[in-house]
Design an enzyme around this catalytic site. Structure first.
Site, PDB file in Angstrom:
ATOM      1  N   GLU A 277       7.340  -2.750   0.731  1.00 30.51           N
ATOM      2  CA  GLU A 277       7.409  -2.597   1.993  1.00 30.51           C
ATOM      3  C   GLU A 277       8.774  -0.771   1.752  1.00 30.51           C
ATOM      4  O   GLU A 277       9.081  -0.311   2.147  1.00 30.51           O
ATOM      5  CB  GLU A 277       8.345  -3.224   2.790  1.00 30.51           C
ATOM      6  CG  GLU A 277       6.973  -3.890   2.941  1.00 30.51           C
ATOM      7  CD  GLU A 277       6.150  -3.345   4.174  1.00 30.51           C
ATOM      8  OE1 GLU A 277       6.080  -2.420   4.934  1.00 30.51           O
ATOM      9  OE2 GLU A 277       5.182  -3.928   3.583  1.00 30.51           O
ATOM     10  N   ASP A 362       2.990   0.891  -3.425  1.00 30.79           N
ATOM     11  CA  ASP A 362       2.715   0.038  -4.578  1.00 30.79           C
ATOM     12  C   ASP A 362       3.258   0.528  -6.620  1.00 30.79           C
ATOM     13  O   ASP A 362       4.070  -0.434  -7.152  1.00 30.79           O
ATOM     14  CB  ASP A 362       1.395   0.086  -4.780  1.00 30.79           C
ATOM     15  CG  ASP A 362       0.485  -0.712  -3.865  1.00 30.79           C
ATOM     16  OD1 ASP A 362       0.966  -1.835  -3.390  1.00 30.79           O
ATOM     17  OD2 ASP A 362      -0.499  -0.935  -3.782  1.00 30.79           O
TER      18      ASP A 362
HETATM   19 ZN   LIG Z   1       2.551  -0.189   2.268  1.00 31.96          ZN
END
Ligand SMILES: [Zn+2]
Length: 419
Positions: A277, A362
């Site tokens: 996030e 990611d």
């Molecule tokens: Zn995401």
């Protein structure tokens, strides 16, 4: 007549495409129902895989039915004259003016809400319930609904009043003013929503001292991220699905975890999810998304500014404009009803951008936290949320904001071997 035909073509194409994509997804999930994909075979049981397939298919079937109902509503409001009847009735009742136009828009919202009610009810108390995700009762369902209506009215009606008054009085460039008002409003909402509105629906408690908090604070300082506090939200009040999110902008950034997330994941996995996030924030995804939405709303308002002055826009969609002014609400109503049939075709573009952002976030998480932890968190979340591991590639390309599980995990494994 020309625009009637253009609208009908877009309407039929978007309805058909929605239906076709859902059918494809159902088919693809169903044919892969009996074998867990090899890369997940050690963590996910066949029973869990089949539950995910059944849950996915049940949601899609409901979606197909809803797609049909909204198609009927759209045609009933426009070409079959529903909006015209409503407008005439309200004109007789209230006379011409901004108040009548507000009443028109509010009636449409209420009518659509009433039609949608059985669907929301079915989804929560039958579908989610059947798969063990529902944590709501009827009392909470209705209290949410009335709170939502109250807040929506308290914010939406004054906003509509400003926009409709601009439409009626600010001349040819009303749409530019209206766009400005809406842009300022949506910036304000970034602060109002987490501070005043979210606490009406959920409880937020400071994350308690302990190993998790220490670990999260270490991650925040590693990422050079200043937050206005870590909170846990009682998401379990409504649903067993887990999540983590950010709230606020600038200096007022709060980090909020769903209690369900903290229950299900170990501290390392929670850290990896939060790092993902933070990646959205640090890679400027949030700012980019906001700028794109302002640019899109600018284009939308410019278009609305133009079509609202064209008689064919009303006549070809089954309504008669009032000859001497005050058509703002009518134009807005038609535009809100009809534009999704056209804008639907832009969905794959926004999905593509979103999937690109997911890969970037990611990558950030793999760098600042751990790819291994993020992979195990994702597998647990897929498992717990009964998300399908075998989506149809075309359905994914069109709709999915996140890359399909196997691709996302393969990408993370690449980072794992690099580090
Ligand atoms: Zn995401």
């Amino acid at each position: 007549m020309t625009f009637t035909i253009v609208f009908l073509i877009a309407f039929i194409a978007s309805f058909g495409l929605r239906h076709w994509l859902s059918q494809r997804q159902i088919h693809h999930v169903a044919i892969n129902r009996d074998v867990v994909p090899a890369e997940f075979a050690s963590q996910i049981t066949l029973a869990e895989h089949q539950k995910a397939a059944d849950y996915t298919i049940a949601k899609l079937r409901l979606g197909i039915f809803e797609n049909g109902v909204s198609a009927i509503i759209l045609i009933a409001f426009t070409l079959l004259g529903g909006l015209q009847i409503l407008n005439m009735g309200l004109l007789q009742l209230l006379g011409e003016g901004v108040a009548q136009q507000i009443a028109l828009l509010v009636s449409i919202v209420l009518i659509s809400g009433i039609i949608d009610l059985p669907f929301s009810w079915y989804k929560q108390f039958y579908l989610e319930e059947r798969f063990g995700f529902n944590r709501m009762n009827a009392k909470l369902f209705f209290s949410d609904m009335f709170k939502g209506l109250g807040i929506g009215g308290a914010i939406g009606i004054p906003l509509l009043w400003v926009i409709l008054s601009l439409m009626a009085q600010a001349g040819d460039f009303w749409w530019l003013w209206a766009w400005g008002v809406l842009t300022v409003f949506s910036l304000l909402m970034q602060w109002i929503f987490p501070t005043f509105i979210a606490p009406i629906f959920n409880k937020f408690q400071a994350l308690e001292e302990g190993p998790l908090k220490t670990q999260i604070e270490a991650l925040l300082s590693r990422c050079d991220f200043a937050s206005q506090g870590l909170f846990v939200m009682d998401g379990s009040k409504r649903s067993a699905h887990g999540n983590a999110f950010f709230a606020g902008m600038g200096k007022a950034k709060r980090i909020v975890f769903f209690d369900t997330l903290i229950e299900k994941l170990n501290p390392g996995e929670v850290e990896a999810v939060l790092a993902h996030e933070l990646g959205h924030y640090k890679c400027n995804h949030i700012r980019k998304r906001l700028l794109v939405s302002f640019a899109l709303s600018f284009a939308t308002f410019a278009l609305l500014g133009w079509v609202s002055t064209q008689p064919w826009f009303y006549n070809d969609l089954g309504v008669m404009p009032n000859p001497n002014g005050y058509n703002g609400g009518l134009a807005l109503a038609l535009f809100m009803l009809v534009s999704p049939a056209f804008s639907f075709f832009l969905t794959p573009l926004s999905s593509l951008a979103s999937r690109k952002h997911e890969y970037e976030a990611d990558g950030f998480a793999a760098d600042k936290s751990s790819a291994t932890d993020l992979i195990s968190a994702l597998v647990k979340l897929y498992q717990d949320n009964a998300s399908t591991l075998t989506p149809d590639p075309i359905y994914t390309a069109f709709y999915s904001s996140h890359p399909p599980a196997p691709l996302r995990i393969a990408n993370l494994k690449r980072f794992k071997s690099e580090s």
